[in-house]
Design a protein around this motif. Structure first.
Motif, PDB file in Angstrom:
ATOM      1  N   THR A 207       4.595  -7.726  -4.915  1.00 45.60           N
ATOM      2  CA  THR A 207       3.970  -7.400  -4.094  1.00 45.60           C
ATOM      3  C   THR A 207       3.557  -5.887  -3.895  1.00 45.60           C
ATOM      4  O   THR A 207       2.690  -5.220  -3.526  1.00 45.60           O
ATOM      5  N   HIS A 208       4.852  -5.123  -4.022  1.00 48.86           N
ATOM      6  CA  HIS A 208       4.684  -3.653  -4.090  1.00 48.86           C
ATOM      7  C   HIS A 208       3.935  -3.057  -5.019  1.00 48.86           C
ATOM      8  O   HIS A 208       3.174  -2.057  -4.655  1.00 48.86           O
ATOM      9  N   ARG A 209       3.629  -3.477  -6.114  1.00 50.84           N
ATOM     10  CA  ARG A 209       2.884  -2.875  -7.360  1.00 50.84           C
ATOM     11  C   ARG A 209       1.437  -3.205  -6.997  1.00 50.84           C
ATOM     12  O   ARG A 209       0.597  -2.183  -7.017  1.00 50.84           O
ATOM     13  N   HIS A 210       1.204  -4.421  -6.503  1.00 56.26           N
ATOM     14  CA  HIS A 210      -0.289  -4.489  -6.103  1.00 56.26           C
ATOM     15  C   HIS A 210      -0.846  -3.740  -4.935  1.00 56.26           C
ATOM     16  O   HIS A 210      -1.984  -3.194  -4.624  1.00 56.26           O
ATOM     17  N   GLU A 211       0.137  -3.713  -3.728  1.00 58.57           N
ATOM     18  CA  GLU A 211      -0.107  -2.720  -2.770  1.00 58.57           C
ATOM     19  C   GLU A 211      -0.520  -1.237  -3.229  1.00 58.57           C
ATOM     20  O   GLU A 211      -1.115  -0.651  -2.720  1.00 58.57           O
ATOM     21  N   ARG A 212       0.489  -0.807  -4.124  1.00 59.44           N
ATOM     22  CA  ARG A 212       0.342   0.512  -4.706  1.00 59.44           C
ATOM     23  C   ARG A 212      -1.330   0.631  -5.255  1.00 59.44           C
ATOM     24  O   ARG A 212      -1.505   1.814  -5.474  1.00 59.44           O
ATOM     25  N   LEU A 213      -1.582  -0.327  -6.148  1.00 65.41           N
ATOM     26  CA  LEU A 213      -2.612  -0.432  -6.769  1.00 65.41           C
ATOM     27  C   LEU A 213      -3.846  -0.198  -5.878  1.00 65.41           C
ATOM     28  O   LEU A 213      -4.802   0.359  -6.150  1.00 65.41           O
ATOM     29  N   ALA A 214      -3.904  -1.068  -4.791  1.00 65.56           N
ATOM     30  CA  ALA A 214      -4.906  -0.908  -3.752  1.00 65.56           C
ATOM     31  C   ALA A 214      -4.997   0.352  -3.341  1.00 65.56           C
ATOM     32  O   ALA A 214      -5.981   0.946  -2.916  1.00 65.56           O
ATOM     33  N   GLN A 215      -3.848   1.117  -3.140  1.00 62.46           N
ATOM     34  CA  GLN A 215      -3.820   2.649  -2.563  1.00 62.46           C
ATOM     35  C   GLN A 215      -4.282   3.581  -3.436  1.00 62.46           C
ATOM     36  O   GLN A 215      -5.011   4.420  -3.155  1.00 62.46           O
ATOM     37  N   VAL A 216      -4.047   3.285  -4.886  1.00 63.62           N
ATOM     38  CA  VAL A 216      -4.655   4.255  -5.586  1.00 63.62           C
ATOM     39  C   VAL A 216      -6.236   3.980  -5.797  1.00 63.62           C
ATOM     40  O   VAL A 216      -6.907   4.967  -6.020  1.00 63.62           O
ATOM     41  N   ARG A 217      -6.519   2.848  -5.730  1.00 66.50           N
ATOM     42  CA  ARG A 217      -8.074   2.502  -5.704  1.00 66.50           C
ATOM     43  C   ARG A 217      -8.838   3.202  -4.743  1.00 66.50           C
ATOM     44  O   ARG A 217      -9.740   3.801  -5.057  1.00 66.50           O
ATOM     45  N   GLU A 218      -8.050   3.226  -3.442  1.00 70.13           N
ATOM     46  CA  GLU A 218      -8.722   3.904  -2.414  1.00 70.13           C
ATOM     47  C   GLU A 218      -8.478   5.399  -2.604  1.00 70.13           C
ATOM     48  O   GLU A 218      -9.671   6.058  -1.975  1.00 70.13           O
TER      49      GLU A 218
END
Length: 264
Positions: A207-218
Motif C-alpha cells: 500500500t505504501h509503495r502505491h501511495e508513493r507512486l501516486a505522489q510521484v505522479r502528482e
C-alpha cells in the motif's frame, strides 16, 4: 527476564528455531543496527547464521561465542556492507562455509543460492526465495514458522531501493511473494524488531509503495515529466528530515524509472 529489542551483544530467542544477535551499528539506514540471525532446530548442536553483519571484531567474536564456533552454514541476504563486512572474520574464527546469491561472497562453496532451493542444515529446512528490489541480489529465507526478509521488509519504517541495481518492478513482485508466503509466519528482518506475522506488514508495504507512486505522479504533473529525482524528493518528502533526502532520492529514482517504463 525476557530480552526485548534492542539488546546489543545478547542472544535473544525469538522463535523455537531463531535467535538474534544485534550488532552495535545504529544509524539512519541501519535503524538500531544489523540483526544477525542464529538458527537451529531444538536439540541440534550446529547453527546456521544469517548475515554476519558489519566489519566489527566484537560482533564477529560474539557470533562465534554464542555458536561455540559450530556453524554449519552462513547465509547472506544481500551485498550491502552492514550485512557482509563481517564474513571474513567469522570464517577466520569458525571456518563456516558461506553462501549468497552472488559469487563474490562465497566461502567454502562454489554454489550460489538458487530461487526455491531447500537448504538443509542445523536440523532445519530453509527455502531460499529471490526477493530483488532493495538490491538485485536480495534473498529471503523461509522457515516453517518464520521468514527472514533481509532489508526487503524491515521491522520498522520502509525500505530504500538501491537505484544502482534495485528496481521498483522487481520490488513490487517481491512484496507480493512475501505477502503470500508470510501468512502466519513471523517476520524476522535484518533491521528493526521482529513481528509475529509477516503478511500484514507486507500488505502495508505494498500500500505504501502505491501511495508513493501516486505522489510521484502528482509531482511530475506539477514539475513536468522530465523532473529530476531530487526535485521530486523536495516536493514529496518536504515533511521528512532532510538528512534522509539522499536515501529518498535513490527510491524516487527507482520510482521514476518504473513510471517512465510503464506509462503509455
Amino acid at each position: 527476564m525476557t530480552l526485548t529489542h534492542p539488546a546489543y551483544g545478547q542472544l535473544r530467542q525469538v522463535t523455537s528455531t531463531a535467535a538474534v544477535l544485534l550488532a552495535d551499528n545504529p544509524g539512519q539506514m541501519t535503524l538500531e543496527g544489523t540483526n544477525t540471525w542464529i538458527l537451529r532446530a531444538p536439540g541440534e548442536s550446529s547453527y546456521v547464521v544469517v548475515d554476519p553483519g558489519p566489519k566489527d571484531k566484537t560482533h564477529s567474536e560474539a557470533i562465534a561465542r554464542v555458536t561455540e564456533g559450530n556453524i554449519a552454514l552462513t547465509l547472506i541476504t544481500h551485498r550491502h556492507h552492514d550485512h557482509t563486512g563481517g564474513i571474513d572474520r567469522l570464517v577466520e574464527l569458525t571456518g563456516t562455509p558461506v553462501r549468497a546469491k552472488t559469487a563474490e561472497f562465497l566461502q567454502g562453496s562454489d554454489a550460489t543460492l538458487v530461487d526455491g532451493e531447500v537448504i538443509e542444515a542445523a536440523g532445519l529446512h530453509i527455502t531460499a526465495l529471490d526477493t530483488p528490489g532493495h538490491t538485485l541480489d536480495s534473498v529471503s529465507f523461509v522457515l516453517q514458522d518464520a521468514v527472514l526478509t533481509g532489508d526487503t521488509i524491515l521491522g520498522s519504517g520502509t525500505t530504500v531501493l538501491d537505484s544502482s541495481d534495485g528496481t521498483l518492478a522487481d520490488y513490487l513482485v517481491s512484496l507480493d511473494r512475501l505477502a503470500e508466503v508470510g501468512a502466519g509466519r513471523a517476520l524476522l528482518p535484518a533491521h528493526g524488531p521482529d513481528h509475529p506475522d509477516l503478511e500484514p506488514v507486507a500488505r502495508y508495504y505494498i500500500t505504501h509503495r502505491h501511495e508513493r507512486l501516486a505522489q510521484v505522479r502528482e509531482a511530475l504533473r506539477v514539475l513536468g515529466p522530465d523532473a529530476g529525482a531530487m526535485a521530486v524528493v523536495r516536493r514529496v518528502y518536504a515533511d521528512v528530515d532532510k538528512r534522509l533526502w539522499l536515501a529518498a532520492r535513490s527510491s524516487v529514482q527507482a520510482q521514476l524509472e518504473y513510471l517512465r517504463a510503464t506509462q503509455p
